[in-house]
Design a protein around this motif. Structure first.
Motif, PDB file in Angstrom:
ATOM      1  N   ILE A 239      -6.123 -36.227  10.603  1.00 35.33           N
ATOM      2  CA  ILE A 239      -4.997 -35.691   9.827  1.00 35.33           C
ATOM      3  C   ILE A 239      -5.291 -35.808   8.336  1.00 35.33           C
ATOM      4  O   ILE A 239      -5.019 -34.894   7.551  1.00 35.33           O
ATOM      5  CB  ILE A 239      -3.693 -36.428  10.188  1.00 35.33           C
ATOM      6  CG1 ILE A 239      -3.331 -36.187  11.653  1.00 35.33           C
ATOM      7  CG2 ILE A 239      -2.545 -35.970   9.279  1.00 35.33           C
ATOM      8  CD1 ILE A 239      -2.225 -37.096  12.157  1.00 35.33           C
ATOM      9  N   GLN A 242      -7.849 -33.176   7.347  1.00 35.32           N
ATOM     10  CA  GLN A 242      -7.247 -31.844   7.328  1.00 35.32           C
ATOM     11  C   GLN A 242      -6.387 -31.646   6.078  1.00 35.32           C
ATOM     12  O   GLN A 242      -6.424 -30.576   5.443  1.00 35.32           O
ATOM     13  CB  GLN A 242      -6.401 -31.635   8.586  1.00 35.32           C
ATOM     14  CG  GLN A 242      -5.818 -30.221   8.694  1.00 35.32           C
ATOM     15  CD  GLN A 242      -5.004 -30.060   9.959  1.00 35.32           C
ATOM     16  OE1 GLN A 242      -4.300 -30.961  10.387  1.00 35.32           O
ATOM     17  NE2 GLN A 242      -5.093 -28.878  10.566  1.00 35.32           N
ATOM     18  N   PHE A 243      -5.634 -32.670   5.721  1.00 39.39           N
ATOM     19  CA  PHE A 243      -4.804 -32.586   4.519  1.00 39.39           C
ATOM     20  C   PHE A 243      -5.681 -32.432   3.277  1.00 39.39           C
ATOM     21  O   PHE A 243      -5.387 -31.620   2.400  1.00 39.39           O
ATOM     22  CB  PHE A 243      -3.931 -33.837   4.391  1.00 39.39           C
ATOM     23  CG  PHE A 243      -3.023 -33.809   3.197  1.00 39.39           C
ATOM     24  CD1 PHE A 243      -1.795 -33.172   3.247  1.00 39.39           C
ATOM     25  CD2 PHE A 243      -3.404 -34.410   2.002  1.00 39.39           C
ATOM     26  CE1 PHE A 243      -0.960 -33.134   2.139  1.00 39.39           C
ATOM     27  CE2 PHE A 243      -2.574 -34.383   0.892  1.00 39.39           C
ATOM     28  CZ  PHE A 243      -1.348 -33.737   0.956  1.00 39.39           C
ATOM     29  N   ASN A 246      -7.010 -28.945   2.936  1.00 41.11           N
ATOM     30  CA  ASN A 246      -6.017 -27.899   2.690  1.00 41.11           C
ATOM     31  C   ASN A 246      -5.281 -28.039   1.360  1.00 41.11           C
ATOM     32  O   ASN A 246      -4.478 -27.185   0.999  1.00 41.11           O
ATOM     33  CB  ASN A 246      -4.983 -27.883   3.825  1.00 41.11           C
ATOM     34  CG  ASN A 246      -5.580 -27.451   5.153  1.00 41.11           C
ATOM     35  OD1 ASN A 246      -6.613 -26.800   5.195  1.00 41.11           O
ATOM     36  ND2 ASN A 246      -4.924 -27.831   6.235  1.00 41.11           N
ATOM     37  N   SER A 254       4.333 -34.344   0.854  1.00 34.05           N
ATOM     38  CA  SER A 254       3.659 -33.461   1.793  1.00 34.05           C
ATOM     39  C   SER A 254       2.730 -34.236   2.723  1.00 34.05           C
ATOM     40  O   SER A 254       2.679 -33.999   3.937  1.00 34.05           O
ATOM     41  CB  SER A 254       2.866 -32.400   1.034  1.00 34.05           C
ATOM     42  OG  SER A 254       2.190 -31.544   1.932  1.00 34.05           O
ATOM     43  N   TYR A 255       1.992 -35.183   2.142  1.00 36.60           N
ATOM     44  CA  TYR A 255       1.071 -35.985   2.943  1.00 36.60           C
ATOM     45  C   TYR A 255       1.848 -36.811   3.971  1.00 36.60           C
ATOM     46  O   TYR A 255       1.460 -36.893   5.151  1.00 36.60           O
ATOM     47  CB  TYR A 255       0.257 -36.909   2.043  1.00 36.60           C
ATOM     48  CG  TYR A 255      -0.676 -37.830   2.794  1.00 36.60           C
ATOM     49  CD1 TYR A 255      -1.805 -37.327   3.436  1.00 36.60           C
ATOM     50  CD2 TYR A 255      -0.408 -39.198   2.875  1.00 36.60           C
ATOM     51  CE1 TYR A 255      -2.657 -38.167   4.140  1.00 36.60           C
ATOM     52  CE2 TYR A 255      -1.257 -40.040   3.581  1.00 36.60           C
ATOM     53  CZ  TYR A 255      -2.373 -39.522   4.200  1.00 36.60           C
ATOM     54  OH  TYR A 255      -3.220 -40.355   4.900  1.00 36.60           O
ATOM     55  N   GLU A 257       4.768 -36.186   5.325  1.00 37.05           N
ATOM     56  CA  GLU A 257       5.280 -35.322   6.384  1.00 37.05           C
ATOM     57  C   GLU A 257       4.181 -34.924   7.355  1.00 37.05           C
ATOM     58  O   GLU A 257       4.384 -34.919   8.580  1.00 37.05           O
ATOM     59  CB  GLU A 257       5.922 -34.077   5.770  1.00 37.05           C
ATOM     60  CG  GLU A 257       7.221 -34.382   5.022  1.00 37.05           C
ATOM     61  CD  GLU A 257       7.756 -33.186   4.262  1.00 37.05           C
ATOM     62  OE1 GLU A 257       7.011 -32.167   4.140  1.00 37.05           O
ATOM     63  OE2 GLU A 257       8.908 -33.254   3.775  1.00 37.05           O
ATOM     64  N   ASN A 258       3.000 -34.590   6.823  1.00 38.50           N
ATOM     65  CA  ASN A 258       1.885 -34.210   7.678  1.00 38.50           C
ATOM     66  C   ASN A 258       1.447 -35.355   8.573  1.00 38.50           C
ATOM     67  O   ASN A 258       1.170 -35.175   9.767  1.00 38.50           O
ATOM     68  CB  ASN A 258       0.701 -33.748   6.815  1.00 38.50           C
ATOM     69  CG  ASN A 258       0.765 -32.291   6.439  1.00 38.50           C
ATOM     70  OD1 ASN A 258       0.101 -31.455   7.028  1.00 38.50           O
ATOM     71  ND2 ASN A 258       1.570 -31.972   5.445  1.00 38.50           N
ATOM     72  N   GLU A 261       4.207 -36.244  11.256  1.00 36.28           N
ATOM     73  CA  GLU A 261       4.285 -35.176  12.259  1.00 36.28           C
ATOM     74  C   GLU A 261       3.070 -35.208  13.189  1.00 36.28           C
ATOM     75  O   GLU A 261       3.205 -35.108  14.414  1.00 36.28           O
ATOM     76  CB  GLU A 261       4.372 -33.814  11.570  1.00 36.28           C
ATOM     77  CG  GLU A 261       4.460 -32.650  12.553  1.00 36.28           C
ATOM     78  CD  GLU A 261       4.511 -31.301  11.864  1.00 36.28           C
ATOM     79  OE1 GLU A 261       4.494 -30.281  12.573  1.00 36.28           O
ATOM     80  OE2 GLU A 261       4.571 -31.270  10.615  1.00 36.28           O
ATOM     81  N   GLY A 262       1.893 -35.350  12.609  1.00 31.72           N
ATOM     82  CA  GLY A 262       0.679 -35.357  13.420  1.00 31.72           C
ATOM     83  C   GLY A 262       0.598 -36.557  14.343  1.00 31.72           C
ATOM     84  O   GLY A 262       0.250 -36.432  15.528  1.00 31.72           O
TER      85      GLY A 262
END
Length: 276
Positions: A239, A242-243, A246, A254-255, A257-258, A261-262
């Protein structure tokens, strides 16, 4: 109203189900784990290695962590530890279960120290996990290369003398990713399940990478707690990568939340498959 951990695990055993103990290191993992437990309404064990628990306690305090993340469906557990004082500290801090891992010691010493922890933990209703047979691999600073299989006569003696709540057995399982599953011997679990009392609860260490048929067979022999660490570490890194790929600049919201969620998807997948 929250069930104590013993009742929750006995209910899982009766249903031939198991929950998972996830070795957590940070607040993203804690938040995701607590959210999933509450969403699915199943017992989930928030587990810490001694190394990372000491780190988190120094930085934030166990009192804060437990107050924030202990819910009707989350339970706190200390993984492999031989420091009797630290284990007692976790008991006194409100943990639901603790592990004294004397598997590297002679059986007499293992029993003696287990009884010390049992006596302390029983005062507040905290469960104790013990281990016979060494699980191979070093995890979070604990353990060593090489493994050994639990022997049935020692298992019977240990359980009889300690009345251990949770019994972890060396069956060829390992911390980390498996290079081969040839060493896994589920007959040890089967024999122990057949010769001990019907409500004895078992733990399976080294859950990462075990195929579904192995996990389900272990559950059929009374495993109600399966430890997951390496897969969680890998998912966290994936994760993060990927962050980073992107996003050109860091954004904590944002980090966050990612990451939550992941990680939630990982926890949900395990629980949907073996707990619900």
């Amino acid at each position: 109203m929250k069930n104590n951990l013993k009742i929750a695990l006995l209910e899982l055993r009766a249903k031939k189900k198991s929950t998972f103990a996830f070795n957590l290191q940070n607040f993203y993992q804690l938040e995701a784990c607590a959210q999933v437990a509450n969403k699915l309404k199943v017992p989930v064990i928030i587990q810490f290695s001694e190394r990372f628990l000491r780190f988190l306690n120094d930085k934030y305090s166990l009192e804060y962590i437990i107050k924030k993340y202990k819910t009707d469906y989350t339970y706190f557990h200390l993984d492999h530890c031989i420091d009797l004082d630290f284990i007692k500290f976790c008991v006194d801090s409100g943990f639901d279960s603790v592990m004294y891992d004397g598997s590297a010691f002679a059986i007499d010493e293992n029993i003696k120290n287990t009884l010390i922890i049992k006596e302390h933990a029983e005062k507040v209703g905290c469960l104790v996990e013990g281990e016979l047979g060494k699980v191979s691999g070093v995890e979070d600073g604990f353990g060593e290369e090489g493994s050994s299989y639990a022997e049935i006569m020692e298992i019977i003696r240990y359980v009889k003398e300690t009345k251990i709540d949770l019994m972890a057995l060396g069956i060829g399982n390992a911390h980390g990713f498996y290079e081969s599953l040839d060493g896994i011997d589920l007959s040890i679990l089967k024999d122990a399940s057949n010769q001990l009392e019907a409500n004895q609860l078992f733990v399976l260490h080294g859950g990462t990478g075990l195929p579904e048929n192995v996990i389900k067979e272990a559950i059929s022999f009374g495993v109600v707690k399966i430890n997951i660490s390496t897969q969680l570490k890998k998912e966290t890194m994936d994760i993060l990568k990927q962050f980073a790929n992107n996003n050109k600049l860091y954004n904590e919201i944002s980090y966050h939340e990612n990451m939550v969620e992941g990680l939630s998807k990982l926890f949900e997948n395990y629980l949907h498959q073996y707990t619900l």
